[in-house]
Scaffold this motif. Structure first.
Motif, PDB file in Angstrom:
ATOM      1  N   HIS A  93      34.468 -14.041  -4.363  1.00  0.00           N
ATOM      2  CA  HIS A  93      33.261 -14.226  -3.560  1.00  0.00           C
ATOM      3  C   HIS A  93      33.311 -13.247  -2.384  1.00  0.00           C
ATOM      4  CE1 HIS A  93      36.008 -16.401  -0.940  1.00  0.00           C
ATOM      5  NE2 HIS A  93      35.102 -16.302   0.009  1.00  0.00           N
ATOM      6  N   LEU A  94      32.221 -13.187  -1.643  1.00  0.00           N
ATOM      7  CA  LEU A  94      32.164 -12.408  -0.410  1.00  0.00           C
ATOM      8  C   LEU A  94      31.757 -13.302   0.752  1.00  0.00           C
ATOM      9  CD1 LEU A  94      30.355  -9.055  -1.372  1.00  0.00           C
ATOM     10  CD2 LEU A  94      32.774  -9.369  -0.802  1.00  0.00           C
ATOM     11  N   ASP A  95      32.200 -12.915   1.954  1.00  0.00           N
ATOM     12  CA  ASP A  95      31.775 -13.591   3.177  1.00  0.00           C
ATOM     13  C   ASP A  95      31.006 -12.664   4.111  1.00  0.00           C
ATOM     14  OD1 ASP A  95      33.293 -16.204   2.858  1.00  0.00           O
ATOM     15  OD2 ASP A  95      34.946 -14.777   2.762  1.00  0.00           O
ATOM     16  N   GLY A 143      29.949 -20.582  -1.188  1.00  0.00           N
ATOM     17  CA  GLY A 143      29.423 -21.886  -0.816  1.00  0.00           C
ATOM     18  C   GLY A 143      29.456 -22.210   0.658  1.00  0.00           C
ATOM     19  N   ARG A 144      29.685 -21.208   1.507  1.00  0.00           N
ATOM     20  CA  ARG A 144      29.755 -21.492   2.945  1.00  0.00           C
ATOM     21  C   ARG A 144      28.935 -20.497   3.767  1.00  0.00           C
ATOM     22  NH1 ARG A 144      36.167 -19.951   3.828  1.00  0.00           N
ATOM     23  NH2 ARG A 144      36.021 -17.700   3.421  1.00  0.00           N
ATOM     24  N   GLY A 145      27.990 -19.838   3.126  1.00  0.00           N
ATOM     25  CA  GLY A 145      27.182 -18.858   3.837  1.00  0.00           C
ATOM     26  C   GLY A 145      27.946 -17.569   4.061  1.00  0.00           C
ATOM     27  N   GLY A 146      27.413 -16.734   4.920  1.00  0.00           N
ATOM     28  CA  GLY A 146      28.056 -15.463   5.182  1.00  0.00           C
ATOM     29  C   GLY A 146      27.257 -14.640   6.167  1.00  0.00           C
ATOM     30  N   SER A 147      27.734 -13.425   6.411  1.00  0.00           N
ATOM     31  CA  SER A 147      27.120 -12.546   7.406  1.00  0.00           C
ATOM     32  C   SER A 147      26.917 -11.161   6.810  1.00  0.00           C
ATOM     33  CB  SER A 147      28.005 -12.453   8.649  1.00  0.00           C
ATOM     34  OG  SER A 147      27.490 -11.506   9.572  1.00  0.00           O
ATOM     35  N   ILE A 148      25.683 -10.666   6.881  1.00  0.00           N
ATOM     36  CA  ILE A 148      25.360  -9.301   6.461  1.00  0.00           C
ATOM     37  C   ILE A 148      24.919  -8.529   7.696  1.00  0.00           C
ATOM     38  CG2 ILE A 148      23.870  -7.848   5.034  1.00  0.00           C
ATOM     39  CD1 ILE A 148      23.630 -10.199   3.086  1.00  0.00           C
ATOM     40  N   ILE A 149      25.545  -7.386   7.912  1.00  0.00           N
ATOM     41  CA  ILE A 149      25.287  -6.588   9.108  1.00  0.00           C
ATOM     42  C   ILE A 149      24.824  -5.205   8.668  1.00  0.00           C
ATOM     43  CG2 ILE A 149      26.297  -5.607  11.203  1.00  0.00           C
ATOM     44  CD1 ILE A 149      28.489  -7.939  10.765  1.00  0.00           C
ATOM     45  N   ASN A 150      23.623  -4.845   9.045  1.00  0.00           N
ATOM     46  CA  ASN A 150      23.039  -3.562   8.674  1.00  0.00           C
ATOM     47  C   ASN A 150      22.985  -2.647   9.889  1.00  0.00           C
ATOM     48  OD1 ASN A 150      22.528  -4.462   6.009  1.00  0.00           O
ATOM     49  ND2 ASN A 150      20.615  -5.419   6.674  1.00  0.00           N
ATOM     50  N   PHE A 151      23.447  -1.428   9.710  1.00  0.00           N
ATOM     51  CA  PHE A 151      23.378  -0.467  10.809  1.00  0.00           C
ATOM     52  C   PHE A 151      21.997   0.176  10.827  1.00  0.00           C
ATOM     53  CE2 PHE A 151      27.622  -1.163  11.761  1.00  0.00           C
ATOM     54  CZ  PHE A 151      27.994  -0.423  12.870  1.00  0.00           C
ATOM     55  N   THR A 152      21.330   0.022  11.947  1.00  0.00           N
ATOM     56  CA  THR A 152      20.063   0.704  12.181  1.00  0.00           C
ATOM     57  C   THR A 152      20.301   1.701  13.326  1.00  0.00           C
ATOM     58  OG1 THR A 152      17.724   0.362  12.711  1.00  0.00           O
ATOM     59  CG2 THR A 152      19.253  -1.240  13.590  1.00  0.00           C
ATOM     60  N   THR A 153      19.353   1.896  14.211  1.00  0.00           N
ATOM     61  CA  THR A 153      19.503   2.890  15.272  1.00  0.00           C
ATOM     62  C   THR A 153      18.498   2.607  16.377  1.00  0.00           C
ATOM     63  OG1 THR A 153      19.242   5.245  15.806  1.00  0.00           O
ATOM     64  CG2 THR A 153      17.920   4.415  14.011  1.00  0.00           C
ATOM     65  N   ILE A 154      18.777   3.128  17.546  1.00  0.00           N
ATOM     66  CA  ILE A 154      17.811   3.053  18.634  1.00  0.00           C
ATOM     67  C   ILE A 154      16.501   3.743  18.261  1.00  0.00           C
ATOM     68  CG2 ILE A 154      18.611   5.156  19.783  1.00  0.00           C
ATOM     69  CD1 ILE A 154      18.164   3.738  22.473  1.00  0.00           C
ATOM     70  N   LYS A 186      18.470 -21.050   5.509  1.00  0.00           N
ATOM     71  CA  LYS A 186      18.904 -22.398   5.135  1.00  0.00           C
ATOM     72  C   LYS A 186      20.171 -22.391   4.285  1.00  0.00           C
ATOM     73  CE  LYS A 186      14.587 -24.974   5.604  1.00  0.00           C
ATOM     74  NZ  LYS A 186      13.846 -23.927   6.306  1.00  0.00           N
ATOM     75  N   GLU A 187      20.545 -21.220   3.744  1.00  0.00           N
ATOM     76  CA  GLU A 187      21.786 -21.111   2.984  1.00  0.00           C
ATOM     77  C   GLU A 187      22.967 -20.728   3.870  1.00  0.00           C
ATOM     78  OE1 GLU A 187      21.579 -19.111  -0.888  1.00  0.00           O
ATOM     79  OE2 GLU A 187      19.444 -18.783  -0.493  1.00  0.00           O
ATOM     80  N   GLY A 188      22.710 -20.569   5.147  1.00  0.00           N
ATOM     81  CA  GLY A 188      23.779 -20.172   6.055  1.00  0.00           C
ATOM     82  C   GLY A 188      24.153 -18.713   5.938  1.00  0.00           C
ATOM     83  N   ILE A 189      23.270 -17.917   5.326  1.00  0.00           N
ATOM     84  CA  ILE A 189      23.510 -16.469   5.220  1.00  0.00           C
ATOM     85  C   ILE A 189      22.748 -15.788   6.351  1.00  0.00           C
ATOM     86  CG2 ILE A 189      23.301 -14.409   3.792  1.00  0.00           C
ATOM     87  CD1 ILE A 189      23.414 -16.230   1.329  1.00  0.00           C
ATOM     88  N   ARG A 190      23.499 -15.206   7.255  1.00  0.00           N
ATOM     89  CA  ARG A 190      22.909 -14.588   8.437  1.00  0.00           C
ATOM     90  C   ARG A 190      22.820 -13.079   8.250  1.00  0.00           C
ATOM     91  NH1 ARG A 190      26.018 -14.326  12.281  1.00  0.00           N
ATOM     92  NH2 ARG A 190      28.003 -14.868  11.306  1.00  0.00           N
ATOM     93  N   LEU A 191      21.728 -12.497   8.699  1.00  0.00           N
ATOM     94  CA  LEU A 191      21.572 -11.043   8.663  1.00  0.00           C
ATOM     95  C   LEU A 191      21.208 -10.554  10.055  1.00  0.00           C
ATOM     96  CD1 LEU A 191      20.361 -12.125   5.697  1.00  0.00           C
ATOM     97  CD2 LEU A 191      20.201  -9.665   5.363  1.00  0.00           C
TER      98      LEU A 191
END
Length: 302
Positions: A93-95, A143-154, A186-191
């Protein structure tokens, strides 16, 4: 380890998790990969630079982490699919997912051809959409959600002349991130997004036209530093460690209820909104005043 460090590590809850870093082999991506590994995270990474990636992989393994890596061009949809297929076999799995890849070059929009436009859109937005779509099923497996972080820019937040398609693509990534934060909340997946400004990276160096890059070769480093200090309220560009620290925060349980946000790791340039700290006594104003103007435009004064 001090008691304070142990307390923060416990609150962050990163140890034992798994992460993907797209573009994690060199530069900013390497800093992020190694910061995650140092926090006890097993990592899968890809990068186009095999040599730099090999160094990063070896360092992460020396930290005792499980590491999977592959040399690919993440903007190639087939290659990115193959990478995620391999990640699914390497980890159950991934977190955490960090999409670092991006880049552009400085040119007037009307001088771009369709190939260049499509390339800017794919490497600053298109691959991010694909990466998120491939990553979410692997995050769900945990089964415990996760965090996705996308690099954008100013540049996604201001009119960036001569970087128009890049700025538009990064703005698309920013709003895509917000939209998916709502859809998956609601799935605990944060972006979330990280929006740097000028950073010490090969990408920023290669974005300069050759004639400007050549001109910099004749400029003293101290002069460049003074120019940066005029522009960035913190006095200089953020080091890689500052960006890696932002990733650690957004990936961790310390940011459990932070989603759909853009963190500006830019030393205050977004807040300044064009106010520069001009020299020769002019101070913080949008346009140079009488102290600096004679040096900028050396014509006969009254």
């Amino acid at each position: 380890m001090t008691d304070t460090q142990g307390y923060l590590d416990q609150r962050a809850g990163l140890a034992g998790r798994t992460a993907v870093v797209i573009g994690g082999g060199g530069g900013i991506g390497a800093g992020i990969t190694l910061a995650l590994a140092g926090a006890g995270v097993d990592v899968a990474l890809c990068d186009i630079d095999q040599e730099q990636m090999a160094v990063t992989v070896a360092t992460a393994r020396d930290m005792g982490r499980k590491v999977y890596s592959d040399r690919i061009d993440a903007t190639d949809p087939d290659a990115l699919d193959r990478f995620y297929d391999d990640v699914a076999r390497a980890f159950d799995h991934l977190d955490i997912v960090v999409n670092v890849v991006g880049g552009t070059y400085r040119t007037n929009f009307m001088d771009l051809d369709r190939t260049g436009i499509a390339r800017d859109i794919q490497r600053n937005y298109g691959y991010v959409v694909q990466s998120v779509q491939r990553a979410v099923p692997l995050i769900r497996l945990g089964g415990r959600g996760g965090s996705i972080i996308n690099f954008t820019t100013i540049e996604a937040h201001r009119g960036a002349a001569t970087f128009a398609v890049y700025a538009g693509a990064k703005a698309a990534t920013t709003n895509f991130t917000r939209s998916m934060a709502v859809e998956l909340g609601k799935e605990g997946i944060r972006l979330n997004c990280i929006a740097p400004d000028t950073t010490p990276s090969k990408g920023n160096e290669s974005a300069m036209p050759p004639e400007i890059a050549a001109g910099y070769a004749n400029v003293l480093p101290e002069s460049i530093g003074k120019a940066m200090a005029m522009y960035i309220p913190a006095g200089g560009p953020p080091p890689v460690e500052a960006l890696a620290n932002a990733v650690l925060f957004l990936a961790s349980d310390l940011a459990t209820f932070v989603s759909g946000m853009t963190m500006h790791v830019d030393g205050g340039t977004m807040a300044a909104a064009g106010f520069l700290d001009w020299p020769h006594g002019d101070g913080f104003v949008p346009v140079a005043l009488s102290g600096t103007v004679p040096y900028m435009f050396p014509v006969e004064q009254k």
